[in-house]
Design an enzyme around this catalytic site. Structure first.
Site: not given
Ligand code: CTP
Length: 399
Positions: A208-209
């Protein structure tokens, strides 16, 4: 715009209360009706007589007035008001608002208000920057209160710093702008994507980020405030995006985001892709947890679909499509090329080189670029203000 509007002014016990009579005058001059509710301590800072003369109405402070035998109904205040403004808002009343305490008429009126509520905090520098106050401010903003931030300057204590209530002129113009803008996107369907996506490696791990989704959520709220029907496709986030006029479509992965966006796009007049969509996803997604002893030397990735480019390819003439670009190098050229490649009407450039811009913070510094390469470089501002500026720019290109 203010003619005939009902403005409920709440005053709490802070020295800045002495400025509120000017605020009342501004509203009255524009033809608004003003009703004032005071906390018991506020009466120490500004007299009820001054306030009732200027507002041309008796001021309210107690639930029941033993001398005139009148019951002051907080419910009626809540129904009456088209907007409520609490100025000044002390740390004490702020904390009570966060928890829903209603031990005076002002607090009970706040809880009964169906209208937008504006808050203009004022307190000493150390109190304002205290972590408790900062958390309370953030919570109230999350709940949908409209924050009119205090300014920095000389304080009644003799200290200098942030905590001065905004001047009555500024508070007045915030409300005036709110009423001028309210409803200008009525009937418009707006699609906003926000947040990150989580691409599963296995059932418990993901790639993810750190996008929190705040920028997109603020855009959704700014459109909803102006009467639009908003569909918000929202990746995983700890933030709440609840609000009138906003339908939330929670998603986890880029593929789920793509499905939701392409379905909703067909009926949208304006679409803003503010999400930080993962560009790659694990090729294999085992249904069982990968065990440590089995080892994992590499994760094979495959590209996700570029949602924005897909929408740009099927965009109809009446639809507006706006993208974001997060760049670290050759920012302007890269953003302009994305705008052309993805067939956008506007692109919002975020540069990670700018201090105060990017993921996980409440401020942003962006440049809004149009198809004609005309661009507006905005100063560092809150994501809420960036959202408002973007909505204003979109309004201009709709003309
Ligand atoms: N975007 C999208 N689908 C993707 C990736 C990005 O819809 N799979 C959208 C984002 O929501 C944003 C815009 O495309 O509005 C630009 O995203 P950005 O990450 O800056 O650029 P990319 O197109 O992914 O290109 P690169 O990572 O090479 O800069």
């Amino acid at each position: 715009m203010l003619k005939g509007k009902n403005i409920l002014i709440g005053i709490t016990g802070g020295i800045a209360a002495y400025k509120v009579p000017f605020l009342i005058r501004f509203f009255k001059k524009e033809g608004a009706a003003v009703r004032v509710v005071l906390t018991p301590y506020a009466k120490e800072f500004v007299t009820p007589l001054t306030l009732s003369v200027l507002s041309e109405q008796p001021v309210q402070s107690d639930f029941y007035n033993t001398t005139d035998g009148i019951w002051h109904s907080h419910i009626e205040n809540g129904l009456w008001a088209d907007a409520m403004v609490i100025a000044p808002l002390t740390a004490n009343t702020m904390a009570k608002m966060v928890t829903g305490i209603t031990d005076n008429l002002l607090l009970a009126s706040v809880l009964s208000a169906r209208c937008p509520v504006f808050i203009a905090p004022a307190m000493d520098f150390d109190m304002y920057r205290h972590v408790t106050t900062q958390q309370n401010v953030a919570k109230l903003v999350q709940m949908g209160y409209h924050l009119i931030e205090p300014t920095a300057g000389e304080l009644a204590s003799g200290l200098e710093g942030k905590g001065r209530m905004q001047e009555p002129e500024v508070i007045f113009s915030e409300l005036k702008t709110f009423f001028e803008d309210a409803g200008d996107f009525k009937g418009k369907k707006v699609l906003v994507s926000a947040g990150s996506t989580h691409e599963p490696i296995d059932p418990v791990r993901f790639i993810g980020n750190s996008s929190s989704g705040l920028m997109g959520i603020e855009i959704a709220k700014a459109f909803a405030d102006r009467g639009a029907n908003v569909n918000l496709v929202l990746g995983p986030t700890h933030l709440s995006a609840e609000g009138q006029g906003i339908a939330i479509h929670p998603v986890q992965t880029a593929s789920e985001m793509e499905q939701a966006c392409s379905t909703l796009f067909a009926e949208s007049d304006i679409t803003i892709m503010a999400a930080a969509v993962a560009d790659f996803t694990p090729k294999h997604k085992p249904s069982s947890k990968i065990k440590k002893e089995d080892g994992l030397n590499r994760i094979e990735l495959e590209p996700t679909t570029d949602i924005l480019a897909g929408l740009g390819a099927v965009k109809k003439k009446h639809q507006l499509l706006i993208g974001f670009a997060l760049e670290t190098d050759n920012e302007m050229a890269n953003a302009q090329s994305k705008l052309q490649r993805k067939n956008l009407d506007l692109i919002v450039l975020n540069s990670l080189k700018d201090k105060g811009a990017g993921f996980g913070i409440t401020t942003n510094k962006v440049t809004i670029i149009g198809r004609d390469t005309k661009h507006t470089e905005l100063p560092l501002m809150s994501k809420r203000d960036v959202a408002r500026e973007l909505v204003n720019t979109i309004k201009q290109i709709m003309k």
